[in-house]
Scaffold this active site. Structure first.
Site, PDB file in Angstrom:
ATOM      1  N   GLN A  86      33.811   6.418  10.988  1.00 22.32           N
ATOM      2  CA  GLN A  86      34.128   5.772   9.715  1.00 22.32           C
ATOM      3  C   GLN A  86      35.152   4.662   9.945  1.00 22.32           C
ATOM      4  OE1 GLN A  86      34.548   8.928   6.367  1.00 22.32           O
ATOM      5  NE2 GLN A  86      34.972   9.997   8.297  1.00 22.32           N
ATOM      6  N   ASN A  87      35.702   4.640  11.170  1.00 25.82           N
ATOM      7  CA  ASN A  87      36.757   3.669  11.472  1.00 25.82           C
ATOM      8  C   ASN A  87      36.166   2.295  11.740  1.00 25.82           C
ATOM      9  OD1 ASN A  87      38.380   5.897  11.311  1.00 25.82           O
ATOM     10  ND2 ASN A  87      38.532   6.190  13.530  1.00 25.82           N
ATOM     11  N   VAL A  88      36.940   1.295  11.419  1.00 26.51           N
ATOM     12  CA  VAL A  88      36.482  -0.091  11.652  1.00 26.51           C
ATOM     13  C   VAL A  88      37.142  -0.667  12.901  1.00 26.51           C
ATOM     14  CG1 VAL A  88      35.910  -0.473   9.228  1.00 26.51           C
ATOM     15  CG2 VAL A  88      38.243  -0.989  10.031  1.00 26.51           C
ATOM     16  N   ASP A  89      38.007   0.157  13.539  1.00 22.72           N
ATOM     17  CA  ASP A  89      38.628  -0.333  14.781  1.00 22.72           C
ATOM     18  C   ASP A  89      37.626  -0.214  15.932  1.00 22.72           C
ATOM     19  OD1 ASP A  89      40.424   2.762  14.795  1.00 22.72           O
ATOM     20  OD2 ASP A  89      38.869   2.238  16.255  1.00 22.72           O
TER      21      ASP A  89
ATOM     22  N   ARG B 265      45.297  -6.144   9.652  1.00 29.45           N
ATOM     23  CA  ARG B 265      44.803  -4.987  10.412  1.00 29.45           C
ATOM     24  C   ARG B 265      44.153  -5.439  11.720  1.00 29.45           C
ATOM     25  NH1 ARG B 265      41.196  -1.443   6.802  1.00 29.45           N
ATOM     26  NH2 ARG B 265      41.501   0.083   8.463  1.00 29.45           N
TER      27      ARG B 265
ATOM     28  N   HIS C 231      31.305   2.185   8.352  1.00 26.61           N
ATOM     29  CA  HIS C 231      32.016   1.366   7.350  1.00 26.61           C
ATOM     30  C   HIS C 231      32.322  -0.040   7.835  1.00 26.61           C
ATOM     31  CE1 HIS C 231      33.441   5.415   5.496  1.00 26.61           C
ATOM     32  NE2 HIS C 231      32.185   5.135   5.207  1.00 26.61           N
TER      33      HIS C 231
ATOM     34  N   THR D  73      39.136  13.382   9.971  1.00 31.60           N
ATOM     35  CA  THR D  73      38.673  12.832   8.697  1.00 31.60           C
ATOM     36  C   THR D  73      38.878  13.864   7.603  1.00 31.60           C
ATOM     37  OG1 THR D  73      36.782  12.004   7.427  1.00 31.60           O
ATOM     38  CG2 THR D  73      36.271  13.488   9.255  1.00 31.60           C
TER      39      THR D  73
ATOM     40  N   TYR E  23      42.768  -7.767   5.820  1.00 32.07           N
ATOM     41  CA  TYR E  23      42.025  -7.483   7.063  1.00 32.07           C
ATOM     42  C   TYR E  23      42.568  -8.303   8.229  1.00 32.07           C
ATOM     43  CZ  TYR E  23      39.068  -4.327   4.542  1.00 32.07           C
ATOM     44  OH  TYR E  23      38.643  -3.241   3.811  1.00 32.07           O
TER      45      TYR E  23
HETATM   46  N1  APR Z   1      44.968  13.660  14.701  1.00 32.82           N
HETATM   47  C1  APR Z   1      43.872  14.101  14.036  1.00 32.82           C
HETATM   48  N2  APR Z   1      43.729  14.035  12.691  1.00 32.82           N
HETATM   49  C2  APR Z   1      44.763  13.508  12.000  1.00 32.82           C
HETATM   50  C3  APR Z   1      45.943  13.024  12.613  1.00 32.82           C
HETATM   51  C4  APR Z   1      46.020  13.117  14.031  1.00 32.82           C
HETATM   52  N3  APR Z   1      47.101  12.689  14.715  1.00 32.82           N
HETATM   53  N4  APR Z   1      46.772  12.564  11.640  1.00 32.82           N
HETATM   54  C5  APR Z   1      46.123  12.749  10.459  1.00 32.82           C
HETATM   55  N5  APR Z   1      44.926  13.333  10.672  1.00 32.82           N
HETATM   56  C6  APR Z   1      43.889  13.711   9.703  1.00 32.82           C
HETATM   57  C7  APR Z   1      44.397  13.989   8.303  1.00 32.82           C
HETATM   58  O1  APR Z   1      44.832  15.332   8.192  1.00 32.82           O
HETATM   59  C8  APR Z   1      43.130  13.713   7.476  1.00 32.82           C
HETATM   60  O2  APR Z   1      42.308  14.870   7.399  1.00 32.82           O
HETATM   61  O3  APR Z   1      43.005  12.621   9.577  1.00 32.82           O
HETATM   62  C9  APR Z   1      42.403  12.646   8.288  1.00 32.82           C
HETATM   63  C10 APR Z   1      42.527  11.271   7.696  1.00 32.82           C
HETATM   64  O4  APR Z   1      41.873  11.283   6.445  1.00 32.82           O
HETATM   65  P1  APR Z   1      41.775   9.907   5.618  1.00 32.82           P
HETATM   66  O5  APR Z   1      43.112   9.232   5.643  1.00 32.82           O
HETATM   67  O6  APR Z   1      41.135  10.221   4.314  1.00 32.82           O
HETATM   68  O7  APR Z   1      40.815   8.989   6.503  1.00 32.82           O
HETATM   69  P2  APR Z   1      39.230   9.070   6.575  1.00 32.82           P
HETATM   70  O8  APR Z   1      38.735  10.458   6.356  1.00 32.82           O
HETATM   71  O9  APR Z   1      38.834   8.393   7.844  1.00 32.82           O
HETATM   72  O10 APR Z   1      38.786   8.143   5.327  1.00 32.82           O
HETATM   73  C11 APR Z   1      37.407   7.895   5.194  1.00 32.82           C
HETATM   74  O11 APR Z   1      37.933   6.313   3.453  1.00 32.82           O
HETATM   75  O12 APR Z   1      39.120   4.540   2.623  1.00 32.82           O
HETATM   76  C12 APR Z   1      37.962   4.891   3.242  1.00 32.82           C
HETATM   77  O13 APR Z   1      36.694   3.469   4.560  1.00 32.82           O
HETATM   78  C13 APR Z   1      37.843   4.232   4.579  1.00 32.82           C
HETATM   79  O14 APR Z   1      36.740   5.084   6.540  1.00 32.82           O
HETATM   80  C14 APR Z   1      37.697   5.403   5.536  1.00 32.82           C
HETATM   81  C15 APR Z   1      37.211   6.520   4.642  1.00 32.82           C
END
Ligand code: APR
Length: 236
Positions: free
Chosen positions: A87-90, A57, A105, A179, A54
């Site tokens: 869901q983002n921590v930023d 990050r 989160h 997401t 962390y």
């Molecule tokens: N613009 C929009 N969406 C995008 C881009 C972009 N430039 N690049 C990638 N994506 C999409 C991907 O296609 C995917 O559907 O963003 C999504 C990212 O999915 P994940 O990597 O699974 O992230 P997230 O859904 O936020 O994960 C949820 O999982 O690990 C835990 O706590 C963590 O909050 C996180 C949670």
């Protein structure tokens, strides 16, 4: 009375600010073992590894900037009553100007006392904002226990989920940006939108939502937000 828009975001909204997502090719969970760096079991196995993960990050966040998607989401507040559920921590939504951001989160810039393996309760006033500074083993909270990331680790409850459900239930429009909808309970939030609430999904990949309320905007967040704003022109 302004219409209510709820915006549910994930890692994809911060991708164009230089942050790796979690599950895309080359994503964070390909580089690190999620069970070692982002789970409560991992924390008790190796606190230093988790603190370092962390710290890295948090340092990246210092140099990052909100992108045009964060800014467009903040600008929705000019015409609509907006709540961001992320869901983002930023802190990029806040830095872009969004005034109501609910973190499901946790938050990268915040720490709290670990309060031991058997009493993991804490009060909001124990949460400390450390900005972008690194935190190490031995950095203790005022109550003497080790400072831990104010992050919801895998294996922990999501304290803000009930509040998030309440917001989605009242939404006139639900926008989902970036997401994969694979992590519950966040992934199930859209189901709480009322039957006549339109749901827009912005993602470069088709998101498998078989729900008649859904309009897919298949694009990256910055371009997808421009398309969404166009669609909204017809909405008073
Ligand atoms: N613009 C929009 N969406 C995008 C881009 C972009 N430039 N690049 C990638 N994506 C999409 C991907 O296609 C995917 O559907 O963003 C999504 C990212 O999915 P994940 O990597 O699974 O992230 P997230 O859904 O936020 O994960 C949820 O999982 O690990 C835990 O706590 C963590 O909050 C996180 C949670």
């Amino acid at each position: 009375m302004k219409k209510k828009i709820v915006v549910l975001t994930g890692a994809g909204v911060s991708a164009e600010s230089g942050f790796a997502t979690f599950r895309d090719t080359g994503g964070l969970w390909e580089q690190f073992d999620v069970n070692e760096v982002a789970s409560i079991e991992g924390w008790y196995r190796n606190r230093k590894l988790v603190l370092d993960f962390y710290n890295q990050r948090r340092a990246q966040l210092r140099d990052a900037r909100p992108n045009a998607a964060h800014v467009a989401i903040a600008e929705l507040e000019k015409r609509f009553d907006v709540d961001v559920i992320t869901q983002n921590v930023d802190n990029l939504h806040e830095r872009a100007g969004s005034t109501r951001v609910l973190h499901l989160h946790g938050e990268l810039t915040k720490m709290r006392p670990e309060n031991g393996e058997y009493d993991r309760s804490y009060s909001e006033k124990e949460v400390i904002d450390v900005g972008y500074d690194a935190v190490h083993l031995g950095d203790l909270a005022p109550n003497g226990s080790q400072l831990r990331p104010h992050i919801v680790f895998f294996g922990e409850a999501v304290p803000n989920i009930e509040k998030a459900i309440g917001l989605v239930e009242k939404a006139d429009i639900l926008l989902i940006v970036g997401t994969s909808l694979q992590v519950y309970p966040a992934a199930g939030l859209y189901r709480y939108a009322s039957i006549d609430t339109p749901i827009y999904v912005i993602d470069p990949k088709p998101v498998p939502l078989s729900d008649k309320r859904v309009t897919m905007i298949q694009d990256v967040a910055t371009k997808g937000m421009a398309t969404f704003m166009e669609l909204l022109r017809s909405v008073e």
